[in-house]
Write a protein that holds these residues in place. Structure first.
Motif, mmCIF file in Angstrom:
data_model
loop_
_atom_site.group_PDB
_atom_site.id
_atom_site.type_symbol
_atom_site.label_atom_id
_atom_site.label_comp_id
_atom_site.label_asym_id
_atom_site.label_seq_id
_atom_site.Cartn_x
_atom_site.Cartn_y
_atom_site.Cartn_z
ATOM 1 N N VAL A 142 11.125 0.342 -1.622
ATOM 2 C CA VAL A 142 10.516 1.658 -1.428
ATOM 3 C C VAL A 142 9.067 1.643 -1.924
ATOM 4 N N GLY A 143 8.850 1.003 -3.078
ATOM 5 C CA GLY A 143 7.488 0.859 -3.589
ATOM 6 C C GLY A 143 6.596 0.124 -2.606
ATOM 7 N N ALA A 144 7.145 -0.910 -1.974
ATOM 8 C CA ALA A 144 6.372 -1.675 -0.991
ATOM 9 C C ALA A 144 6.010 -0.817 0.213
ATOM 10 N N ARG A 145 6.966 -0.018 0.685
ATOM 11 C CA ARG A 145 6.699 0.813 1.869
ATOM 12 C C ARG A 145 5.696 1.918 1.535
ATOM 13 N N VAL A 146 5.794 2.474 0.342
ATOM 14 C CA VAL A 146 4.810 3.479 -0.071
ATOM 15 C C VAL A 146 3.425 2.830 -0.146
ATOM 16 N N GLY A 147 3.377 1.613 -0.668
ATOM 17 C CA GLY A 147 2.108 0.890 -0.720
ATOM 18 C C GLY A 147 1.531 0.666 0.664
ATOM 19 N N GLY A 148 2.392 0.327 1.619
ATOM 20 C CA GLY A 148 1.934 0.123 2.990
ATOM 21 C C GLY A 148 1.435 1.401 3.635
ATOM 22 N N ILE A 149 2.058 2.525 3.281
ATOM 23 C CA ILE A 149 1.659 3.811 3.855
ATOM 24 C C ILE A 149 0.291 4.248 3.346
ATOM 25 N N VAL A 150 0.046 4.064 2.039
ATOM 26 C CA VAL A 150 -1.227 4.536 1.463
ATOM 27 C C VAL A 150 -2.346 3.512 1.584
ATOM 28 N N ALA A 151 -2.003 2.259 1.907
ATOM 29 C CA ALA A 151 -3.010 1.194 1.962
ATOM 30 C C ALA A 151 -4.202 1.528 2.867
ATOM 31 N N PRO A 152 -3.985 2.063 4.074
ATOM 32 C CA PRO A 152 -5.145 2.342 4.941
ATOM 33 C C PRO A 152 -6.129 3.345 4.343
ATOM 34 N N PHE A 153 -5.680 4.136 3.373
ATOM 35 C CA PHE A 153 -6.556 5.156 2.795
ATOM 36 C C PHE A 153 -7.183 4.691 1.479
ATOM 37 N N ILE A 154 -6.396 4.071 0.603
ATOM 38 C CA ILE A 154 -6.942 3.681 -0.702
ATOM 39 C C ILE A 154 -7.603 2.307 -0.665
ATOM 40 N N ILE A 155 -7.256 1.486 0.355
ATOM 41 C CA ILE A 155 -7.882 0.172 0.505
ATOM 42 C C ILE A 155 -8.449 0.104 1.913
#
Length: 526
Positions: free
Chosen positions: A436-449
């Motif tokens: 779940v942490g990985a999927r949340v990271g993938g979701i926010v990645a385009p915005f924070i990175i």
């Protein structure tokens, strides 16, 4: 007493059947990497000029601005845009620039949300409907959605379809790893982690993008090239374990006969007894597992600490991995070569993680790779801030490739460590919590990175996340050479003696451990 693992060995171990079955199942994932990173090309922003006025044929009116990539001319907003270059991306297809600039990272995040949902659905469906039906249903679903997406008429339609494509991606990734495990002998199961189907699929994607140079054609090509994997449906049988647990012993026996016939071995005389033991053991295990929920992961302070740290690991690794992957178009040099290198360069380092984990342990290996991932991110940050224009591009390229390579290796270490730190009764829950942490990271990645619009912030965030992970490795227990804990009680009381299955896995040299590190450290027999 003979058990299911002995049955697999008597049926030929890693025989012709197992090799061909693994190939058929893994082939379903070959184009999933291609599909996951589709936006790394489709989201490419070509150079463009701002066009104003209603007369699209009046070039003197439309090309008032000699500067590229602006959103207005003398205070007048663009009415349309002229994109340069041969690349046909979703950006140029629907003018996703300026006021619509936010749509690009949104599409990527929507896709990653679908991946999360697909991973959740796959676990439930494969347990309810069976591994075979679930896998090939999701593969078909993924193929059909890629075809439909190729004919999208708006970016909103495209975003919705990318969400459902993400569902297919998430589901296939989950099932394709666990399915063949149930047919392989213990010592050969870890080989599934190093089969480079994902990596080769991404490498092929870079070549296809170079040749086709069109987002729509790439979706069609992905669907067409994925279709032959459906032929495995006519060869691959349902999992023997799943059939036995469902009480379908006649069908389970038929699969055993098929394996024996294909491998040229005799059917073990104690097959019926072993399958009945699988029924009894698995049903009892399921009844016990149903008593646990995610809240049980926080029952003790030690487990709560592990949960938070591991979740942060997965979040940081995913956001960094996909932040660099989806931002590859912002790197200097040839886009297609960069996509290819981002995929291929991971292989040698990831192969080394198996040796390093067994030689130096999970903690030291993870600490090393987290640090080796953070340092090039720091280098990219310094290059963005201090380097001259002619040095910045090549420096950031090389360091970004290195960072992604080390992030992939750190992720491999984190997967092993995560599975070993949880007791058996909640191990799947714990592993799912990390995912779940990985999927949340993938979701926010385009915005924070976001390497397109804010590279300095992106590299600063990655540097901070990965260095934080390096420090946090020190608070987790080493699990190399420890016994696996089986229950929440023994997680705090001490390690338990290895069962036959666990001991077999350790015999192959992949030492596993558990229980938050409070169990008794035990030397493993070879």
């Amino acid at each position: 007493m003979a058990n299911f693992e002995d049955l697999i060995e008597e049926l030929g171990g890693l025989g012709k059947f197992q090799v061909f079955l693994t190939f058929c199942i893994i082939s379903c994932q070959f184009f999933i990497g291609w599909s996951m990173l589709q936006m790394s090309y489709s989201g490419l922003i070509p150079d463009y000029r701002c066009l104003i006025g209603d007369d699209v044929d009046n070039t003197t009116q439309r090309y008032l601005n000699n500067n590229l990539n602006v959103c207005e001319v003398n205070g007048t907003s663009c009415t349309s845009y002229h994109f340069y270059g041969s690349s046909k991306t979703v950006i140029s297809e629907w003018d996703i620039v300026c006021d619509l600039k936010w749509a690009k990272p949104t599409i990527t995040s929507v896709q990653m949300g679908g991946v999360l949902l697909g991973a959740i659905l796959a676990g439930q469906m494969s347990d309810t409907l069976g591994r075979k039906n679930s896998l090939y249903s999701f593969v078909t679903f993924h193929i059909v959605l890629n075809v439909v997406a190729a004919f999208s008429v708006s970016w909103i339609m495209f975003a919705v379809l990318r969400f459902f494509i993400g569902v297919g991606i998430g589901a296939v990734v989950v099932i394709v790893f666990n399915y063949p495990i149930e047919f392989l002998p213990i010592k050969w199961r870890p080989v599934l982690s190093i089969i480079p189907s994902w990596t080769l699929g991404v490498a092929l994607f870079s070549a296809a993008a170079l040749v086709l140079d069109n987002w729509s054609h790439l979706h069609l090509a992905c669907a067409i090239l994925s279709t032959p994997s459906l032929l495995g449906f006519f060869f691959v049988p349902e999992s023997i374990r799943w059939l036995a647990v469902q009480g379908r012993l006649k069908e389970a026996n038929a699969v055993v006969e098929k394996i024996a016939r294909f491998n040229g071995t005799e059917i073990p005389v104690n097959t019926a007894k072993i399958l009945q033991e699988v029924v009894d053991t698995e049903r009892k295990s399921r009844e016990t597992a149903q008593n646990y929920i995610y809240l049980d992961l926080f029952r003790s302070l030690n487990m709560a600490k592990n949960n938070v740290v591991l979740w942060f690991f997965w979040f940081s690794l995913s956001s960094s991995f996909y932040g660099i992957s989806f931002g590859v178009a912002s790197l200097s040099g040839n886009l297609y070569l960069n996509i290819f290198l981002l995929a291929i360069m991971e292989l040698p380092v990831q192969f080394s993680t198996f040796f390093l984990n067994n030689k130096f342990g999970r903690k030291r290996s993870s600490l090393a790779f987290f640090t080796l991932a953070a340092l090039p991110c720091l280098g990219c940050l310094l290059a963005q801030l201090l380097a001259s224009d002619d040095v910045r591009g090549p420096a950031v390229n090389g360091l970004s490739l290195t960072a992604k390579m080390m992030v992939g290796a750190a992720w491999s270490c984190a997967q092993i460590w995560t599975s070993e730190l949880y007791p058996t009764v909640v191990r799947n829950l714990g592993f799912g919590f990390g995912n779940v942490g990985a999927r949340v990271g993938g979701i926010v990645a385009p915005f924070i990175i976001n390497l397109d619009d804010m590279p300095v912030v992106a590299y600063a965030v990655m540097t901070g996340l990965l260095f934080s992970c390096s420090v946090l490795t020190l608070v987790l227990a080493e699990t190399k050479g420890s016994t696996l804990s089986d229950s929440l009680a023994t997680d705090t009381e001490g390690g338990k003696k290895q069962n036959h299955h666990e001991k077999g896995e350790m015999d192959m040299g992949n030492r596993v451990g558990g229980g938050g590190g409070e169990g008794e450290k035990t030397k493993l027999e070879n």
